[in-house]
Structures are given as structure tokens and as C-alpha cells.
Scaffold this active site. Sequence first.
Site, PDB file in Angstrom:
ATOM      1  N   LYS A  27      35.418  40.691  39.804  1.00  0.00           N
ATOM      2  CA  LYS A  27      35.189  41.429  38.548  1.00  0.00           C
ATOM      3  C   LYS A  27      35.798  40.703  37.354  1.00  0.00           C
ATOM      4  CE  LYS A  27      37.285  44.955  40.388  1.00  0.00           C
ATOM      5  NZ  LYS A  27      37.423  44.460  41.764  1.00  0.00           N
ATOM      6  N   GLY A  52      44.206  43.036  40.718  1.00  0.00           N
ATOM      7  CA  GLY A  52      44.508  41.623  40.440  1.00  0.00           C
ATOM      8  C   GLY A  52      43.196  40.953  40.110  1.00  0.00           C
ATOM      9  N   HIS A  53      42.983  40.656  38.840  1.00  0.00           N
ATOM     10  CA  HIS A  53      41.713  40.077  38.387  1.00  0.00           C
ATOM     11  C   HIS A  53      41.947  38.630  37.957  1.00  0.00           C
ATOM     12  CE1 HIS A  53      40.097  44.392  37.416  1.00  0.00           C
ATOM     13  NE2 HIS A  53      40.432  44.217  38.672  1.00  0.00           N
ATOM     14  N   GLN A  88      39.519  47.847  41.367  1.00  0.00           N
ATOM     15  CA  GLN A  88      39.214  48.216  42.758  1.00  0.00           C
ATOM     16  C   GLN A  88      37.693  48.213  42.965  1.00  0.00           C
ATOM     17  OE1 GLN A  88      41.818  50.552  41.116  1.00  0.00           O
ATOM     18  NE2 GLN A  88      43.018  48.784  41.635  1.00  0.00           N
ATOM     19  N   ASP A 120      38.197  43.164  44.736  1.00  0.00           N
ATOM     20  CA  ASP A 120      38.270  41.696  44.766  1.00  0.00           C
ATOM     21  C   ASP A 120      36.898  41.030  44.836  1.00  0.00           C
ATOM     22  OD1 ASP A 120      41.034  41.982  44.761  1.00  0.00           O
ATOM     23  OD2 ASP A 120      41.112  42.041  46.944  1.00  0.00           O
TER      24      ASP A 120
HETATM   25  P1  GDP Z   1      38.614  40.941  41.219  1.00  0.00           P
HETATM   26  O1  GDP Z   1      39.782  41.747  41.645  1.00  0.00           O
HETATM   27  O2  GDP Z   1      37.316  41.633  41.512  1.00  0.00           O
HETATM   28  O3  GDP Z   1      38.692  40.472  39.795  1.00  0.00           O
HETATM   29  O4  GDP Z   1      38.619  39.618  42.138  1.00  0.00           O
HETATM   30  P2  GDP Z   1      39.902  38.707  42.476  1.00  0.00           P
HETATM   31  O5  GDP Z   1      40.223  37.888  41.286  1.00  0.00           O
HETATM   32  O6  GDP Z   1      40.980  39.526  43.073  1.00  0.00           O
HETATM   33  O7  GDP Z   1      39.316  37.838  43.657  1.00  0.00           O
HETATM   34  C1  GDP Z   1      38.211  37.002  43.504  1.00  0.00           C
HETATM   35  C2  GDP Z   1      38.648  35.574  43.857  1.00  0.00           C
HETATM   36  O8  GDP Z   1      37.508  34.760  44.033  1.00  0.00           O
HETATM   37  C3  GDP Z   1      39.460  34.904  42.753  1.00  0.00           C
HETATM   38  O9  GDP Z   1      40.363  34.014  43.333  1.00  0.00           O
HETATM   39  C4  GDP Z   1      38.404  34.153  41.963  1.00  0.00           C
HETATM   40  O10 GDP Z   1      38.926  33.022  41.264  1.00  0.00           O
HETATM   41  C5  GDP Z   1      37.466  33.717  43.066  1.00  0.00           C
HETATM   42  N1  GDP Z   1      36.046  33.604  42.697  1.00  0.00           N
HETATM   43  C6  GDP Z   1      35.315  34.381  41.850  1.00  0.00           C
HETATM   44  N2  GDP Z   1      34.013  34.026  41.896  1.00  0.00           N
HETATM   45  C7  GDP Z   1      33.928  33.000  42.794  1.00  0.00           C
HETATM   46  C8  GDP Z   1      32.836  32.231  43.309  1.00  0.00           C
HETATM   47  O11 GDP Z   1      31.676  32.422  42.968  1.00  0.00           O
HETATM   48  N3  GDP Z   1      33.131  31.282  44.226  1.00  0.00           N
HETATM   49  C9  GDP Z   1      34.401  31.040  44.656  1.00  0.00           C
HETATM   50  N4  GDP Z   1      34.598  30.101  45.562  1.00  0.00           N
HETATM   51  N5  GDP Z   1      35.451  31.755  44.195  1.00  0.00           N
HETATM   52  C10 GDP Z   1      35.211  32.727  43.286  1.00  0.00           C
HETATM   53  P1  IMO Z   2      41.125  44.777  42.342  1.00  0.00           P
HETATM   54  O1  IMO Z   2      40.971  45.457  41.010  1.00  0.00           O
HETATM   55  C1  IMO Z   2      41.563  45.195  46.675  1.00  0.00           C
HETATM   56  C2  IMO Z   2      43.750  48.707  48.105  1.00  0.00           C
HETATM   57  C3  IMO Z   2      45.087  48.487  48.790  1.00  0.00           C
HETATM   58  C4  IMO Z   2      45.064  49.637  49.775  1.00  0.00           C
HETATM   59  C5  IMO Z   2      44.394  50.760  48.982  1.00  0.00           C
HETATM   60  C6  IMO Z   2      45.372  51.730  48.344  1.00  0.00           C
HETATM   61  O2  IMO Z   2      41.840  43.496  42.303  1.00  0.00           O
HETATM   62  O3  IMO Z   2      39.795  44.721  43.040  1.00  0.00           O
HETATM   63  P2  IMO Z   2      47.015  51.538  46.250  1.00  0.00           P
HETATM   64  O4  IMO Z   2      48.172  50.638  45.992  1.00  0.00           O
HETATM   65  O5  IMO Z   2      45.933  51.449  45.222  1.00  0.00           O
HETATM   66  O6  IMO Z   2      47.426  52.960  46.511  1.00  0.00           O
HETATM   67  O7  IMO Z   2      46.394  51.023  47.656  1.00  0.00           O
HETATM   68  O8  IMO Z   2      43.646  50.118  47.972  1.00  0.00           O
HETATM   69  N1  IMO Z   2      43.630  48.118  46.751  1.00  0.00           N
HETATM   70  C7  IMO Z   2      42.902  47.037  46.465  1.00  0.00           C
HETATM   71  N2  IMO Z   2      42.218  46.193  47.279  1.00  0.00           N
HETATM   72  N3  IMO Z   2      41.546  45.001  45.332  1.00  0.00           N
HETATM   73  C8  IMO Z   2      42.203  45.847  44.504  1.00  0.00           C
HETATM   74  O9  IMO Z   2      42.099  45.775  43.159  1.00  0.00           O
HETATM   75  C9  IMO Z   2      42.957  46.892  45.072  1.00  0.00           C
HETATM   76  N4  IMO Z   2      43.746  47.871  44.563  1.00  0.00           N
HETATM   77  C10 IMO Z   2      44.133  48.622  45.595  1.00  0.00           C
HETATM   78  O10 IMO Z   2      45.134  47.241  49.425  1.00  0.00           O
HETATM   79  O11 IMO Z   2      44.217  49.335  50.861  1.00  0.00           O
HETATM   80 MG    MG Z   3      41.493  41.559  42.822  1.00  0.00          MG
END
Ligand code: GDP
Ligand code: IMO
Ligand code: MG
Length: 452
Positions: free
Chosen positions: A22, A46-47, A243, A19
Site C-alpha cells: 500500500k 509499516g508502509h 492493514q 503488507d
Molecule cells: P504495506 O504495509 O502494504 O505498505 O506493505 P509493506 O511495505 O509492509 O510491504 C511490502 C514490501 O514489498 C516492501 O518491502 C516493499 O518495498 C516491497 N514491494 C512493494 N512492491 C513490490 C514489488 O512489486 N516487487 C518487489 N519485489 N517488492 C515490492
Molecule cells: P500494514 O499496514 C500485516 C496483524 C498482526 C496480528 C494482527 C493483530 O503494514 O499492512 P495488532 O497489533 O494490530 O493488534 O495485531 O494484525 N497486523 C498486520 N499484519 N500488516 C499490518 O499493517 C498489520 N497490522 C497488524 O501481525 O496478526
Molecule cells: Mg506493512
Amino acid sequence: MTISKKGFGLAVIGSQWGDEGKGKIVHTLAEQSDLVVRFQGGHNAGHTVVTDGRKFKLHLVPSGVIAGKRSLIGAGVVIDPRALKREIEELAANGIRITPRVLGIDYRASIIMPWHPALDEAREKRGAMFGAAVAAAKKSAAGVIGTTKRGIGPAYEDRAARVGLVFADLIDATTLREKVFALHHYEQRVLHSLHCGLAESPERIYAEYATLGREFALFACDAASEASDAVSGGARVLFEGAQGTFLDVSFGTYPFVTSSNTIAGGACVGAGVPPRAITRVEGVAKAYTTRVGNGPFPTELFDAIGRHLQEKGAEIGTSTGRRRRCGWLDATMLRRAHQLNGFDGLHLTKLDVLDGLRELKIAVAHEVHGKQVREFPIGVRDALRARPVYETLRGFANVDWKKVVREGKKKGFGALPSEALAYVRRIEALAGVPVISVSVGPRREDIVFAKN
Ligand code: GDP
Ligand code: IMO
Ligand code: MG
């Protein structure tokens, strides 16, 4: 294989516990790329991509599709066909049509079958399988590891045990039938031993999955050769990590990890490209740290600052809706991530979330058994006991981030307030990696690139 001067293979890797942002970074880089490849994980990811006033949440489908780029799901990915169908339908409702021209799925990608999430959930409930390390960890209602319960672990186990289904089996009705009936019987017995079971009959599962297989058949491709040929032919290929480094099954905070290799090396084995096809590796790091699920997190905060990060950062899981645990940035993690991935540069995200904090702390070492160590502890027991040693920097407040972004186009990081710039420079020095972009908002345009 030779790689032409123009072609590149750029892997984008999470450097913490996922998270990191990415999705946003891959979307930004996808504009200047020809092909985007997911190489590991599944719909546990979840991207988020926020662009042109719209928000997209991607789980299995590479983020490249939002920019209209050809995108591949590589052999290292585990696919839940039901989840993939849902995701394609959601994207269509959001104006993104996923056709076989846009998306390709490797014949060798593994399939998550209905017994996999059932097993994942059963094991999470069963609890005490990892003994003392787990007892010491904080247990949440989510279970022992706190998995996403999507069946990711059990599907990878079956692949390693050579009893799983691959995408080629899903689209071939005869093989699908054979495997569903044989495996259903076996998996049901395993589930019964864990005091649960599958309600769906093999006939029903076969009928549903055969239909899904027919729907997806046109997406089938040899993603490995497509990606390799693309790089060697001079195309620009992005490898989208899911991840993060500390969730890597071999190098993360085991057993509190996911079941795939999330580090840059995973891009080669997951996508099926030669190591030399990865010509550059960029890390994504949040300006602080978050983690979903259980396991060690030395810099976790339980106070008002933790709440600030959680609320201002909207730190709620994209996939499962769980609150993310929040804490200070840990430079020992970034150093280890650099060691494992060989970053050419770091994208630092969510700097804006720190706005309003009087001082900022960065963990520069850890105290374990009364001794200071500069490395993030390797064993989970040590990591659970580690007490961070902090360095304190001045914070910043009421920054006009829109102005920073505007001015950043000309001045690069010179547009940042001096305290924010000092924070970025300290991170570079501690991690040993140049920061190449600073993200200050969720939208695609909320980004400042370093000036060369
Ligand atoms: P990922 O799994 O690495 O793609 O990240 P996620 O999408 O799960 O979580 C990142 C969250 O931060 C999302 O809700 C994005 O919309 C938000 N986000 C990304 N970059 C920024 C930033 O620079 N500032 C803020 N406030 N939110 C951001
Ligand atoms: P993105 O790509 C954050 C965590 C789960 C748990 C551990 C194992 O959005 O960064 P699993 O279901 O993979 O066997 O769970 O990994 N986890 C993540 N945490 N971002 C993710 O993906 C994750 N995918 C799995 O919360 O701790
Ligand atoms: Mg994510």
C-alpha cells in the site's frame, strides 16, 4: 454535500492480510493528489516507500509526506505519542521535515498510553482466552493472536468504553493530568490481575506526555472537516488504508484480526467524511499471499515454494521484523475483498517475486467438510480446516523486468511476458475486478499501468 467534477476521494485498501504494498501505491498516487489521510490503525502498520534511491518506513505518518503532500491523521487512528516522535525524528534524519504545514492530527484521534502495550503483551501471554479456535491455530512464540504488541487493541477498547484519551486531551495539560492519574490507578489493578504491572509512575507518565503534548500541539486540526471540504472544494484526496480486508475487526478472520475497520467503509468513519466523499476505491493485492501473526491461512506453503516467496519477496515484517508466512494467491479472498470494498480496480504487486517458479497456483475454491465452496469460509473454524482447490497456470522465469517497465510505458500490460499476462488476466476474471497496475519491484518506478 456536492462534489465538484474535479475533486475525488480515492481510498486505497489492502485486500489480503496487510503488507500488500500500500505504501508504494499510495506514494505513487500521491504525486497526483493534494491531500493524503490515514483513517484507522496505528503504528502496527509499516508502509515502505522506495524512491530516488532512498527507503522510508512509515508507521503512523501518512505516506503522502514523502511526496511533500499535506497529510492528515484522522480521528479513527490510535496514536502512540512516543512512536510518533520517533517516527518524525527518523524521517527528519532521512531528509523529510514534518512541520504543522505538512502534517495535521485530528483532535479526536485516540491516544495509546503506556498501559496499552503492557496490556496487549499480558493478554498475548495469557493465552487460552479464545478456546478451541486458538488451540487449532499454530501458536508462535509471539503469543495467541500474534499482535504487534503495540497496544492497538487495548487503545481501541478504551475508546469504545469511553475511558480513553484523545489528542485534544494530550495537548491540554489539565485534562491530561486528571486522566493519567485516574486511569493509571485503574489500569495498574487490571495489569496486576494479569500478573504484571507498570513500572512507570503516573507523575513520570504525566510529565513525559505533557511535554509530548506541547511538542505536538501545533499539529492539531479538524482533519474531518479539512478532508471533507477538500473533496467538495475540488481537491484530490487519497485515503490511505492500513492493514488489510482480512484483518478487519468485523469482516476479517476474527479473532485473528486487528481492532479497527480496515475496509473502505472505514475511511468514512475514520476520517469523518461523508460516504459520497469516497468517489473511488482501489485495492492493493500481492501476487501471492502473506500473513504475519497467527490465524487461518489455507494456501500457506511450508515447502521450497514457500521459501522462494519468503526469500525472494524479502517477506519480513516492516514493523516487528517477524517473518511473514507465505502462500499461493487465494482468489476467494480477492472476491470477498471486492464484495466488501467495491473495488474500481486492483493494483497487483510483487509479480516479479514469482519469477523462477515453474507453475503458479491460484486457489479458486475451498473444500470444507467435504464440500466445495467458492467463497472464503466465514467462520474461523472452517477457515482453519479449509483445503484449497487450485487452478494451475504456467510460470515465467528470467524476465528482464527493467525492459518490461520501459516498454510498459508504451504498451501497458502488453509488455509483460505472455505467461505473466495470462496470470494477471486470470486474477481479473476470478476476482471480478480489472487490474489497473502491475508492480514488478519495490521502487516507485517499477510499475506498469494498464492502457485504457
Ligand atoms: P504495506 O504495509 O502494504 O505498505 O506493505 P509493506 O511495505 O509492509 O510491504 C511490502 C514490501 O514489498 C516492501 O518491502 C516493499 O518495498 C516491497 N514491494 C512493494 N512492491 C513490490 C514489488 O512489486 N516487487 C518487489 N519485489 N517488492 C515490492
Ligand atoms: P500494514 O499496514 C500485516 C496483524 C498482526 C496480528 C494482527 C493483530 O503494514 O499492512 P495488532 O497489533 O494490530 O493488534 O495485531 O494484525 N497486523 C498486520 N499484519 N500488516 C499490518 O499493517 C498489520 N497490522 C497488524 O501481525 O496478526
Ligand atoms: Mg506493512
